[in-house]
Write an enzyme that holds these catalytic residues in place. Structure first.
Site, PDB file in Angstrom:
ATOM      1  CG  ASP A  58       9.425   1.434   7.773  1.00 26.18           C
ATOM      2  OD1 ASP A  58       8.357   0.337   7.755  1.00 26.18           O
ATOM      3  OD2 ASP A  58      10.466   1.418   8.162  1.00 26.18           O
ATOM      4  CB  VAL A  59       3.656  -0.186   7.030  1.00 26.31           C
ATOM      5  CG1 VAL A  59       2.949   0.199   5.676  1.00 26.31           C
ATOM      6  CG2 VAL A  59       4.148  -1.490   6.933  1.00 26.31           C
ATOM      7  CE1 TYR A 153       3.201 -14.045   5.938  1.00 25.82           C
ATOM      8  CE2 TYR A 153       1.981 -16.140   5.783  1.00 25.82           C
ATOM      9  CZ  TYR A 153       1.939 -14.865   5.291  1.00 25.82           C
ATOM     10  OH  TYR A 153       1.211 -14.286   4.173  1.00 25.82           O
ATOM     11  CB  THR A 188       2.842 -13.329  -6.126  1.00 26.85           C
ATOM     12  OG1 THR A 188       3.576 -14.317  -5.486  1.00 26.85           O
ATOM     13  CG2 THR A 188       1.479 -12.904  -5.686  1.00 26.85           C
TER      14      THR A 188
HETATM   15  N1  LIG Z   1       1.187 -14.512  -1.985  1.00 21.96           N
HETATM   16  C1  LIG Z   1       0.485 -15.088  -1.176  1.00 21.96           C
HETATM   17  O1  LIG Z   1       0.148 -16.279  -1.464  1.00 21.96           O
HETATM   18  C2  LIG Z   1       0.085 -14.557  -0.074  1.00 21.96           C
HETATM   19  C3  LIG Z   1      -1.040 -15.413   0.687  1.00 21.96           C
HETATM   20  C4  LIG Z   1      -1.672 -14.917   1.828  1.00 21.96           C
HETATM   21  C5  LIG Z   1      -1.509 -13.660   2.290  1.00 21.96           C
HETATM   22  N2  LIG Z   1      -0.697 -12.944   1.745  1.00 21.96           N
HETATM   23  C6  LIG Z   1      -0.349 -11.562   2.042  1.00 21.96           C
HETATM   24  O2  LIG Z   1      -0.843 -10.676   1.084  1.00 21.96           O
HETATM   25  C7  LIG Z   1       0.009  -9.481   1.243  1.00 21.96           C
HETATM   26  C8  LIG Z   1       0.896  -9.046  -0.137  1.00 21.96           C
HETATM   27  O3  LIG Z   1       1.396 -10.243  -0.474  1.00 21.96           O
HETATM   28  P1  LIG Z   1       2.212 -10.290  -2.074  1.00 21.96           P
HETATM   29  O4  LIG Z   1       2.416 -11.638  -2.331  1.00 21.96           O
HETATM   30  O5  LIG Z   1       1.522  -9.265  -3.072  1.00 21.96           O
HETATM   31  O6  LIG Z   1       3.498  -9.941  -1.441  1.00 21.96           O
HETATM   32  P2  LIG Z   1       4.789  -8.983  -2.250  1.00 21.96           P
HETATM   33  O7  LIG Z   1       6.095  -9.077  -1.462  1.00 21.96           O
HETATM   34  O8  LIG Z   1       4.800  -9.150  -3.682  1.00 21.96           O
HETATM   35  O9  LIG Z   1       4.266  -7.507  -1.547  1.00 21.96           O
HETATM   36  C9  LIG Z   1       4.530  -7.009  -0.393  1.00 21.96           C
HETATM   37  C10 LIG Z   1       4.757  -5.619  -0.452  1.00 21.96           C
HETATM   38  O10 LIG Z   1       5.080  -5.203   0.906  1.00 21.96           O
HETATM   39  C11 LIG Z   1       6.083  -4.143   0.767  1.00 21.96           C
HETATM   40  N3  LIG Z   1       6.822  -4.139   2.433  1.00 21.96           N
HETATM   41  C12 LIG Z   1       7.359  -4.954   2.993  1.00 21.96           C
HETATM   42  N4  LIG Z   1       7.494  -4.375   4.242  1.00 21.96           N
HETATM   43  C13 LIG Z   1       7.214  -2.998   4.130  1.00 21.96           C
HETATM   44  C14 LIG Z   1       7.476  -2.081   5.030  1.00 21.96           C
HETATM   45  N5  LIG Z   1       7.994  -2.170   6.278  1.00 21.96           N
HETATM   46  N6  LIG Z   1       6.740  -0.861   4.714  1.00 21.96           N
HETATM   47  C15 LIG Z   1       5.949  -0.918   3.450  1.00 21.96           C
HETATM   48  N7  LIG Z   1       5.853  -1.525   2.663  1.00 21.96           N
HETATM   49  C16 LIG Z   1       6.575  -3.132   2.937  1.00 21.96           C
HETATM   50  C17 LIG Z   1       7.169  -4.802  -0.045  1.00 21.96           C
HETATM   51  O11 LIG Z   1       7.956  -4.160  -0.565  1.00 21.96           O
HETATM   52  C18 LIG Z   1       6.182  -5.504  -1.041  1.00 21.96           C
HETATM   53  O12 LIG Z   1       6.312  -4.542  -2.293  1.00 21.96           O
HETATM   54  C19 LIG Z   1       0.920  -9.955   2.461  1.00 21.96           C
HETATM   55  O13 LIG Z   1       0.423  -9.190   3.323  1.00 21.96           O
HETATM   56  C20 LIG Z   1       0.919 -11.330   2.393  1.00 21.96           C
HETATM   57  O14 LIG Z   1       1.469 -11.548   3.812  1.00 21.96           O
HETATM   58  C21 LIG Z   1      -0.029 -13.272   0.297  1.00 21.96           C
END
Ligand SMILES: NC(=O)c1ccc[n+]([C@@H]2O[C@H](COP(=O)([O-])OP(=O)(O)OC[C@H]3O[C@@H](n4cnc5c(N)ncnc54)[C@H](O)[C@@H]3O)[C@@H](O)[C@H]2O)c1
Length: 261
Positions: A58-59, A153, A188
């Site tokens: 848990d980060v 966000y 995604t």
């Molecule tokens: N998908 C997009 O379009 C997009 C765009 C801009 C930025 N991002 C950023 O990229 C990163 C990854 O996004 P993604 O699309 O792969 O999302 P995702 O939801 O597929 O992956 C995020 C992961 O973080 C984990 N997580 C959440 N809370 C946590 C915690 N407290 N401790 C440890 N792990 C935790 C989740 O279980 C999940 O596996 C994120 O920071 C997101 O904000 C995504």
């Protein structure tokens, strides 16, 4: 093939779409990859597919950061790269400046911002001992545009971008680089962040339906399409590798030509 040969890399949120793609790309480039995630099921699915080490984390937990970084240092002698990728979108219902809920606001700042600060703070001493390193924080294009449809966000990702500048400036004398990546809209799949944003906009009545929301958002992207996790992973490989040895405190926009200040 070996742009990251033998580099010891920790990637948080490795059970998610972008984290998994980064882990795969790092592994393909010869890195020793350790992924972490709070979701054990997603984490083990990623670890099994990639054949890499995994740690439940848990980060937001300070003590877990200390243990995990300490264990990696003990096992491998050093840590070269940290990718702070774990993050959440938060609620897609009460999201504008009039409706934002304090609980959701606080949760987003905790998971998306405080955890990144904790990660940076914990690895800096280890990277100092290793005489260098690269920290990559995943921000978002939302950091630099108004996000009335995701107030908390957008704010959290702006904080990640700013924090990365400060960490980069602080760490430069020690040969440690810190950069952020600002992904644009990344495909995604069902239940992923963009899918949730499209469905949320439709549910709130701001768009006719999720498909219309997708078309509207896509029209904002100069290259005319959503990105993929692979696009983000390629940027992360560059920032993790020695090819970027003269690059610190930048915000790498990987956003289909949607360029912001
Ligand atoms: N998908 C997009 O379009 C997009 C765009 C801009 C930025 N991002 C950023 O990229 C990163 C990854 O996004 P993604 O699309 O792969 O999302 P995702 O939801 O597929 O992956 C995020 C992961 O973080 C984990 N997580 C959440 N809370 C946590 C915690 N407290 N401790 C440890 N792990 C935790 C989740 O279980 C999940 O596996 C994120 O920071 C997101 O904000 C995504």
């Amino acid at each position: 093939m070996d742009r990251l040969a033998k580099k010891v890399c920790l990637i948080t949120g490795g059970g998610g779409a972008i984290g998994r793609a980064i882990a795969k790309a790092f592994k393909d480039e010869g890195a020793v990859v350790i992924i972490s995630d709070i979701n054990e099921q997603l984490l083990s699915a990623s670890a099994d597919t990639l054949g890499c080490e995994s740690i439940v984390q848990d980060v937001t937990s300070e003590s877990q950061w200390e243990c995990i970084v300490g264990d990696i240092e003990k096992k491998y002698g050093r840590i070269d790269v940290l990718v702070n990728n774990a993050g959440i979108l938060g609620s897609t219902d009460n999201v504008n400046p009039e409706t934002t809920q304090v609980e959701d606001f606080r949760r987003l700042q905790l998971v998306n911002v405080e955890s990144v600060m904790l990660g940076c703070r914990t690895v800096i001493p280890a990277m100092k001992r290793a005489k260098g390193g690269s920290i990559i924080n995943i921000s978002s294009i939302a950091a630099a545009i108004a996000t009335p449809f995701e107030v908390s966000y957008g704010l959290s990702k702006a904080a990640v971008r700013h924090l990365s500048w400060s960490v980069g400036a602080h760490c430069a004398p020690f040969g440690i680089r810190c950069n952020s990546i600002m992904p644009g809209q990344i495909e995604t799949g069902d239940g992923g962040m963009m899918d949730s944003i499209f469905k949320g906009a439709a549910r709130r009545g701001e768009q006719a339906d999720a498909d219309t929301a997708r078309t509207t958002f896509t029209a904002l992207i100069p290259l005319g399409m959503l990105g993929t996790p692979y696009d983000i992973a390629m940027g992360a490989v560059y920032l993790a590798s020695d090819e970027s040895r003269y690059v610190s405190s930048i915000s790498l926009q990987i956003s289909g030509g949607w360029s912001v200040l």
